[in-house]
Design an enzyme around this catalytic site. Sequence first.
Site, PDB file in Angstrom:
ATOM      1  CG  ASP A 225      -7.820   5.648   4.284  1.00 20.79           C
ATOM      2  OD1 ASP A 225      -8.422   6.206   3.360  1.00 20.79           O
ATOM      3  OD2 ASP A 225      -7.915   4.427   4.509  1.00 20.79           O
TER       4      ASP A 225
ATOM      5  CD  GLU B 282      -9.819   1.071   6.567  1.00 20.49           C
ATOM      6  OE1 GLU B 282     -10.882   0.490   6.231  1.00 20.49           O
ATOM      7  OE2 GLU B 282      -9.055   1.608   5.749  1.00 20.49           O
TER       8      GLU B 282
ATOM      9  CG  ASP C 247     -11.624   9.061   4.921  1.00 19.64           C
ATOM     10  OD1 ASP C 247     -11.322   8.114   5.647  1.00 19.64           O
ATOM     11  OD2 ASP C 247     -11.503   9.016   3.677  1.00 19.64           O
TER      12      ASP C 247
ATOM     13  CG  HIS D 110      -9.738  -1.955   2.068  1.00 20.59           C
ATOM     14  ND1 HIS D 110     -10.258  -0.712   1.797  1.00 20.59           N
ATOM     15  CD2 HIS D 110      -9.966  -2.700   0.950  1.00 20.59           C
ATOM     16  CE1 HIS D 110     -10.779  -0.704   0.591  1.00 20.59           C
ATOM     17  NE2 HIS D 110     -10.613  -1.899   0.051  1.00 20.59           N
TER      18      HIS D 110
ATOM     19  CG  ASP E   1      -5.543   1.659   2.773  1.00 16.44           C
ATOM     20  OD1 ASP E   1      -4.744   0.847   2.267  1.00 16.44           O
ATOM     21  OD2 ASP E   1      -6.779   1.509   2.754  1.00 16.44           O
TER      22      ASP E   1
END
Length: 239
Positions: A31, A33, A142, A202, A207
């Site tokens: 995941d 960011e 992603d 987040h 996450d």
Amino acid sequence: LQSGEESSDWLHYETTPTQSKQQFRFALVLDFEATCFEAGGIKLKAPQEIIEFPVVIIDLLTPQGEAVAEFHRYVRPTEIPRLSQFCTELTGITQDMVDGQATIDIVLREFVAWVEAQPFLVKGNGVDSTSNFVLCTCGDWDLKTMFPTEIKRKGLTELVPAWLRGGWCNVKAHFEAVTGTRAKGMPGMLNFLRLPLVGRHHSGIDDTRNIARILQRLVCEWGDPVLITKTPHPAAWAE
């Protein structure tokens, strides 16, 4: 667990009848960011860069879907080096957390080397289309959008092996297929499964761990095979 610290105990077990249906033994949950910008409540269009690159590997065939290894790096953005206040408030990532970190090309090389050094991920002569793992994300952004867009824009396509250019399992799609319930984001899936949200929403690593927990619960209680739900468009990696 970190690479090199795994115990071999989890390699020896008896699977439940539901787990025996799995087509892949391992799930690589990720995941990202990325940098993001907002002004007056409106998201601004600007080149996004990955600033957190977390991956958790779970063994789909162990009794509890054991987490067996983690990869986690913060990444220094180069196109717009300063993080926006909006980005920091959303992700919890501050400027000092990315300053001095490796750039995406170096982190990508480290990640690929890390995956290909995991002996339990390899079949035959290496990590290729016959390997026994599937990439998993919460949504398609992603690997459909963020990763290929940045990598191509920065001219780093040659660093991406075939196994990282293929399909993935969208855990939200898997959740909906298994439970018959609409996936209302990660918090909604956790709530449906009566799992607490651990850490900060987040935060990439938090996450990723929470998405892994969702997948673990689905596999252990429902047992439906974790399958590839999305493959990239042929143009996704075209030069």
